[in-house]
Scaffold this active site. Structure first.
Site, PDB file in Angstrom:
ATOM      1  N   TYR A 154       2.548 -15.725  -0.119  1.00  0.00           N
ATOM      2  CA  TYR A 154       1.479 -14.727  -0.102  1.00  0.00           C
ATOM      3  C   TYR A 154       2.052 -13.312  -0.203  1.00  0.00           C
ATOM      4  O   TYR A 154       1.547 -12.475  -0.962  1.00  0.00           O
ATOM      5  CB  TYR A 154       0.673 -14.888   1.188  1.00  0.00           C
ATOM      6  CG  TYR A 154      -0.570 -14.043   1.306  1.00  0.00           C
ATOM      7  CD1 TYR A 154      -1.730 -14.388   0.604  1.00  0.00           C
ATOM      8  CD2 TYR A 154      -0.611 -12.936   2.138  1.00  0.00           C
ATOM      9  CE1 TYR A 154      -2.882 -13.635   0.736  1.00  0.00           C
ATOM     10  CE2 TYR A 154      -1.761 -12.177   2.272  1.00  0.00           C
ATOM     11  CZ  TYR A 154      -2.888 -12.530   1.569  1.00  0.00           C
ATOM     12  OH  TYR A 154      -4.032 -11.779   1.701  1.00  0.00           O
ATOM     13  N   LYS A 158       1.292 -10.721  -3.215  1.00  0.00           N
ATOM     14  CA  LYS A 158       0.633  -9.434  -2.963  1.00  0.00           C
ATOM     15  C   LYS A 158       1.538  -8.260  -3.341  1.00  0.00           C
ATOM     16  O   LYS A 158       1.053  -7.214  -3.782  1.00  0.00           O
ATOM     17  CB  LYS A 158       0.207  -9.353  -1.502  1.00  0.00           C
ATOM     18  CG  LYS A 158      -0.933 -10.304  -1.138  1.00  0.00           C
ATOM     19  CD  LYS A 158      -2.137 -10.117  -2.032  1.00  0.00           C
ATOM     20  CE  LYS A 158      -3.375 -10.809  -1.500  1.00  0.00           C
ATOM     21  NZ  LYS A 158      -4.545 -10.659  -2.406  1.00  0.00           N
TER      22      LYS A 158
END
Length: 253
Positions: A154, A158
C-alpha cells in the site's frame, strides 16, 4: 444548472467512504457525477442520493484494473452524461501484512487497483480533457506513502501515485489539465474499521488512539478529504498542479 453547462466528473471507488463523500460534494458543486465502483449496487445507492437531491448521476460497475472494463465504463459515461473532464482516482484496497507474510497476490492486487487503475482511468479520460482544453485529475495518495509498518504494498502504491501525479502535471499542463494528489491521514471509514477489527481493537478505541497523535486531536471524516478534492477540481485551482496535499490534521514528512 442546465446539463449543457455541467462538467462531468468520474469518481472511482465512489460507493462508500471518501469516494461517496466526494461524489456527493462534486454533485453539490454542480457537476454531473459518474460513480464507478466494483460494487455497482453500492455505487447505485450513492448515485440515488445525488439524483434525489436534484443532481445528475450514473452508477457504473467496473474493475479499474481491467483495461476493457475501464474503456467501457468511460464510454458509457460519455454517452449518458457527457464527456468527462474531472477524474478522481479514489478506488483502493488493502491487503496488509508484514513483508515475510505478504503474498505475491497481496502485492499485485494493491498495485493493480491503485496504480494500474489510476493509469488506465487517466489515460482513458485525458483525451476528453485535451479536447475540451480543460481537465482536473485528483489522485488519492495517503500518509502511508511516507512508510507504514505492515503496508509495504500500500505504501509503495501510494508513493507511486505521487510520482504519477507530478509526471502527469508536466505532460498535461499545456492542455489546460491540472493533476494533483490528496494524501489523507487517519480517516474514519469502513476500511479503517476493518483494520481495527483485524487487529482485534474496538473501532472507537482505535480512533481514540489515532486522534491522540494528531495535532488537531481528532481523526478525519470523509468530508474533510472531499473538501480538499473539491478545491483541486474547481475553477480556482487552475494554477495549482503537481501538488500533494496531506489532509492529516497536522504536518507530515
Amino acid at each position: 444548472m442546465p446539463a449543457s453547462e455541467q462538467r462531468v466528473a468520474i469518481v472511482t471507488g465512489g460507493a462508500r467512504g471518501i469516494g461517496a463523500a466526494t461524489a456527493l460534494r462534486l454533485a453539490a458543486d454542480g457537476h454531473a457525477v459518474a460513480v464507478v465502483d466494483l460494487d455497482r449496487g453500492a455505487a447505485a445507492a450513492t448515485a440515488r442520493q445525488i439524483t434525489a437531491a436534484g443532481g445528475r448521476a450514473l452508477a457504473v460497475g467496473a474493475d479499474v484494473a481491467d483495461e476493457a472494463q475501464v474503456a467501457a465504463a468511460v464510454a458509457r459515461v460519455e454517452e449518458e452524461l457527457g464527456a468527462p473532464t474531472i477524474l478522481v482516482n479514489n478506488a483502493g484496497v488493502l491487503r496488509d501484512n508484514l513483508l515475510f507474510k505478504m503474498s505475491s497476490l497481496d502485492w499485485d492486487t494493491v498495485m493493480g487497483v491503485h496504480l494500474r487503475g489510476a493509469f488506465l482511468m487517466a489515460r482513458e479520460v485525458q483525451r476528453h480533457m485535451v479536447a475540451a482544453g480543460f481537465g482536473r485529475i485528483v489522485n488519492l495518495s495517503s500518509s502511508s506513502a511516507l512508510g507504514n509498518r505492515g503496508q509495504a504494498n500500500y505504501a509503495a502504491a501510494k508513493s507511486g501515485l505521487q510520482g504519477f501525479t507530478k509526471t502527469l502535471a508536466l505532460e498535461l499542463g499545456k492542455f489546460g489539465v491540472t493533476v494533483n494528489a490528496v494524501a489523507p491521514g487517519f480517516i474514519a471509514t469502513d476500511m479503517t474499521a476493518a483494520t481495527a477489527a483485524r487487529t482485534g481493537v474496538a473501532f472507537e478505541e482505535f480512533k481514540a488512539r489515532a486522534a491522540a497523535s494528531v495535532p488537531v486531536r481528532r481523526v478525519g471524516a470523509p468530508e474533510d478529504v472531499a473538501d480538499a478534492i473539491a478545491y483541486f477540481t474547481g475553477p480556482r485551482a487552475g494554477f495549482v498542479s503537481g501538488q500533494v496535499l496531506y489532509v492529516a490534521g497536522g504536518p507530515l514528512g
